[in-house]
Design an enzyme around this catalytic site. Structure first.
Site, mmCIF file in Angstrom:
data_model
loop_
_atom_site.group_PDB
_atom_site.id
_atom_site.type_symbol
_atom_site.label_atom_id
_atom_site.label_comp_id
_atom_site.label_asym_id
_atom_site.label_seq_id
_atom_site.Cartn_x
_atom_site.Cartn_y
_atom_site.Cartn_z
ATOM 1 N N GLN A 275 -4.383 -19.627 -0.214
ATOM 2 C CA GLN A 275 -5.804 -19.606 0.104
ATOM 3 C C GLN A 275 -6.620 -19.592 -1.186
ATOM 4 O O GLN A 275 -6.075 -19.418 -2.279
ATOM 5 C CB GLN A 275 -6.134 -18.365 0.936
ATOM 6 C CG GLN A 275 -5.763 -17.071 0.234
ATOM 7 C CD GLN A 275 -5.719 -15.884 1.163
ATOM 8 O OE1 GLN A 275 -6.303 -15.876 2.233
ATOM 9 N NE2 GLN A 275 -5.012 -14.842 0.749
ATOM 10 N N HIS A 307 -12.984 -0.415 7.570
ATOM 11 C CA HIS A 307 -11.616 0.097 7.413
ATOM 12 C C HIS A 307 -11.436 1.480 8.037
ATOM 13 O O HIS A 307 -10.349 1.789 8.536
ATOM 14 C CB HIS A 307 -11.230 0.100 5.932
ATOM 15 C CG HIS A 307 -10.970 -1.279 5.396
ATOM 16 N ND1 HIS A 307 -11.903 -1.998 4.688
ATOM 17 C CD2 HIS A 307 -9.892 -2.088 5.516
ATOM 18 C CE1 HIS A 307 -11.414 -3.177 4.374
ATOM 19 N NE2 HIS A 307 -10.198 -3.265 4.860
ATOM 20 N N ASP A 329 -5.627 -6.487 0.334
ATOM 21 C CA ASP A 329 -6.607 -5.897 -0.578
ATOM 22 C C ASP A 329 -6.364 -4.411 -0.818
ATOM 23 O O ASP A 329 -6.997 -3.799 -1.678
ATOM 24 C CB ASP A 329 -8.032 -6.108 -0.065
ATOM 25 C CG ASP A 329 -8.188 -5.696 1.395
ATOM 26 O OD1 ASP A 329 -7.526 -4.732 1.834
ATOM 27 O OD2 ASP A 329 -8.958 -6.355 2.119
ATOM 28 N N GLU A 349 2.034 -8.848 3.552
ATOM 29 C CA GLU A 349 0.963 -9.749 3.139
ATOM 30 C C GLU A 349 1.577 -11.082 2.718
ATOM 31 O O GLU A 349 2.529 -11.126 1.941
ATOM 32 C CB GLU A 349 0.175 -9.136 1.975
ATOM 33 C CG GLU A 349 -0.792 -10.071 1.282
ATOM 34 C CD GLU A 349 -1.852 -10.634 2.210
ATOM 35 O OE1 GLU A 349 -2.038 -11.872 2.208
ATOM 36 O OE2 GLU A 349 -2.498 -9.842 2.935
ATOM 37 N N ASP A 383 5.280 -13.985 6.088
ATOM 38 C CA ASP A 383 4.437 -14.238 7.260
ATOM 39 C C ASP A 383 4.635 -13.092 8.246
ATOM 40 O O ASP A 383 5.778 -12.689 8.523
ATOM 41 C CB ASP A 383 4.837 -15.573 7.891
ATOM 42 C CG ASP A 383 4.093 -15.844 9.176
ATOM 43 O OD1 ASP A 383 2.941 -16.293 9.114
ATOM 44 O OD2 ASP A 383 4.680 -15.583 10.256
ATOM 45 N N ALA A 384 3.533 -12.563 8.764
ATOM 46 C CA ALA A 384 3.629 -11.383 9.623
ATOM 47 C C ALA A 384 4.476 -11.641 10.864
ATOM 48 O O ALA A 384 5.244 -10.778 11.301
ATOM 49 C CB ALA A 384 2.223 -10.925 10.024
ATOM 50 N N ASP A 402 -4.502 -5.982 10.317
ATOM 51 C CA ASP A 402 -5.700 -6.259 9.521
ATOM 52 C C ASP A 402 -5.641 -7.719 9.069
ATOM 53 O O ASP A 402 -5.381 -8.034 7.913
ATOM 54 C CB ASP A 402 -5.743 -5.316 8.312
ATOM 55 C CG ASP A 402 -7.012 -5.469 7.493
ATOM 56 O OD1 ASP A 402 -7.997 -6.029 8.023
ATOM 57 O OD2 ASP A 402 -7.015 -5.037 6.321
#
Length: 543
Positions: A275, A307, A329, A349, A383-384, A402
């Site tokens: 990204q 959050h 993040d 992530e 990848d989740a 998230d």
């Protein structure tokens, strides 16, 4: 591919312009024409893919953007083919002019689309659909020009050496399809990673102009009038000069466009393998903002509201083992670590560059309180969906999703019934799942489709909605400031979940038991009943 000379069958009309006067043998001439077809077809497919990719990044929903580009372009190709019938008598000069125009339009399309998005995307009103309208216009123009190529190329091939129509069409389309294959593979594996979208499109336009100009001016020069020859030379040189100038200015253009979109305090702008990541502010008292693929993910005081609302209701109950899906993040992990009794936090992530930024950027690391440096936090790059398929059963007390907006096509599988089934399997008895389900006020159907999908996976749900104030962290797009700033969440477990806060933890700064009760009521007032769940084979998330 090239067949020996065959006499035209009875009744076949001769080429309109008579035999071509070539500087080479007919067999070599046919080969060179087909080589030109190959190159032009590759360039044409790159233009299509570039429009789809850039529109998906800028506008979102890749399925819709691909459908718009391909359907409009194929339609326009048919119109262009019909229109080119009138140009066959002057096939050589017409083909040269069309290729020069196609090189200009296709090569500049990415930069023009990006410019409209950057400088007019926040104006609102009729300008809100400016990028989509320009996308349709470019698809139409490029399709018309590509469609006009085929009748003219057929005429040129027949002028070189007459052949039955079936054989000529077979040769032409064989070269066209093989060129399309090469272009389709070159875009994701060569042009995009090495040159990027803007430079890649400009270079493709230059290749297109050279191929068309060399073919016409080199092979069919004797069929051109002096005036036509000079016009093509001047046109091609002008196109190549413009494309070269724009290529040299791409860096300055991108910086100016980023400033138009993100403001003048852009500190980090990088394109990872996953990204585009842009970080602004965070110094001299300016608020820190993190953009992922042009969408605001962290910004202003709203970051804390988002959050805290995501994490704290889910942490009420056993929470020794916590899984965070997304959250590169580090801000969700920061909230998890505020709770005593946390023994392990697994963060999954997909973009390792984002995690490195969260660790290495002083402002972002200060904001996430150096969560990734805590020995209890373990980061996996994956990848989740794939990671959950291999996760052990009943391994986590809390699973926190998230992730980006469910209406973004790339995230759709992470909001599917199958995905929530995997999350349910990973939950220990009494465990809880919390899902960021996108904005409620502007996309209620998306939000309640997420809730219906979680229920379809065998979990009981408690939806709630929290208002934002300043910037809209995790907002769906850069224009979210014009929409109600809120976030929707779905808390779920095997038993009906209670929406409350852990009294053993210092009270969150933006949440109270009363505000959570109001958040549940606010979500309930927007309910859209009767929505079916979203699955991998039947996604249902639309704007």
């Amino acid at each position: 591919m090239i067949e020996p000379h065959a006499p035209a069958p009875p009744g076949t009309a001769p080429p309109l312009g008579g035999p071509a006067r070539l500087p080479v043998r007919p067999g070599t001439g046919r080969f060179l024409v087909l080589a030109g077809v190959f190159v032009c077809a590759a360039c044409g497919l790159v233009y299509e893919l570039e429009l789809v990719a850039l529109a998906s990044y800028l506008i979102g929903d890749s399925v819709t953007q691909a459908s718009i580009v391909l359907s409009v372009m194929v339609f326009a190709m048919g119109i262009g083919s019909l229109a080119a019938k009138r140009l066959r008598r002057h096939a050589a000069v017409a083909f040269g002019a069309i290729e020069a125009t196609l090189a200009l339009v296709g090569g500049c399309s990415a930069m023009a689309l990006y410019a409209v998005f950057a400088w007019t995307g926040g104006w609102g009103g009729v300008w809100a659909n400016g990028p989509r309208c320009l996308l349709v216009a470019f698809s139409l123009a490029i399709g018309l020009l590509i469609g006009a190529e085929v009748p003219l190329l057929m005429e040129l091939i027949q002028r070189i050496r007459r052949q039955d129509a079936g054989g000529a069409v077979a040769d032409l389309f064989a070269a066209d399809y093989v060129g399309a294959l090469v272009g389709g593979l070159a875009f994701p594996f060569l042009l995009l990673p090495l040159l990027g979208q803007l430079t890649g499109a400009l270079v493709t336009g230059a290749v297109n102009a050279v191929a068309g100009g060399v073919l016409v001016l080199g092979l069919f020069a004797r069929d051109l009038t002096p005036r036509g020859r000079w016009l093509l030379i001047v046109a091609n040189l002008a196109v190549l000069g413009l494309l070269a100038s724009l290529t040299a200015l791409v860096g300055d253009f991108e910086r100016a466009a980023r400033q138009a979109m993100y403001g003048e305090d852009v500190r980090v702008a990088l394109r990872t393998g996953e990204q585009e990541v842009v970080l602004t502010g965070g110094t001299r008292g300016r608020p820190l903002r993190l953009f992922l693929d042009g969408r605001l993910r962290v910004g202003g005081r709203d970051e804390l509201r988002y959050h805290e609302a995501l994490v704290h209701p889910a942490m009420t109950g056993p929470h020794a083992r916590v899984l965070v899906l997304g959250g590169g993040d580090g801000l969700a992990a920061r909230e998890v670590l505020r709770h005593p009794g946390v023994e392990r936090v697994d963060v999954v992530e997909r973009d390792p560059a984002l995690v490195r930024l969260a660790r290495g950027d002083p402002a972002l690391a200060r904001l996430d309180e150096h969560a990734f440096d805590d020995r209890r936090v373990h980061v996996s790059t994956a990848d989740a969906f794939d990671w959950l398929r291999g996760a052990p059963a009943a391994a986590y007390d809390v699973v926190i999703e998230d992730l980006p907006d469910p209406a973004i096509t790339a995230s759709t599988k992470l909001y599917a019934q199958e995905f929530y089934g995997l999350a349910r399997r990973a939950l220990a008895p009494g465990g809880r799942l919390v899902v960021h389900a996108g904005p409620v006020s502007s996309r209620p159907r998306v939000f309640w489709t997420v809730e219906a999908t979680v229920r379809a996976a065998g979990l009981r749900t408690m939806p709630y909605r929290v208002d934002g104030r300043d910037s809209g962290a995790a907002a769906p797009d850069l224009t979210a400031s014009r929409a109600p700033r809120d976030w929707g969440f779905v808390l779920a477990s095997r038993m009906p979940p209670a929406l409350r806060l852990d009294p053993r933890v210092p009270a969150p700064r933006t949440l109270t038991p009363e505000s959570l009760t109001a958040a549940a009521r606010a979500a309930a007032r927007t309910r859209v009943p009767g929505l079916p769940p979203s699955t991998l084979v039947h996604p249902r998330y639309t704007d």
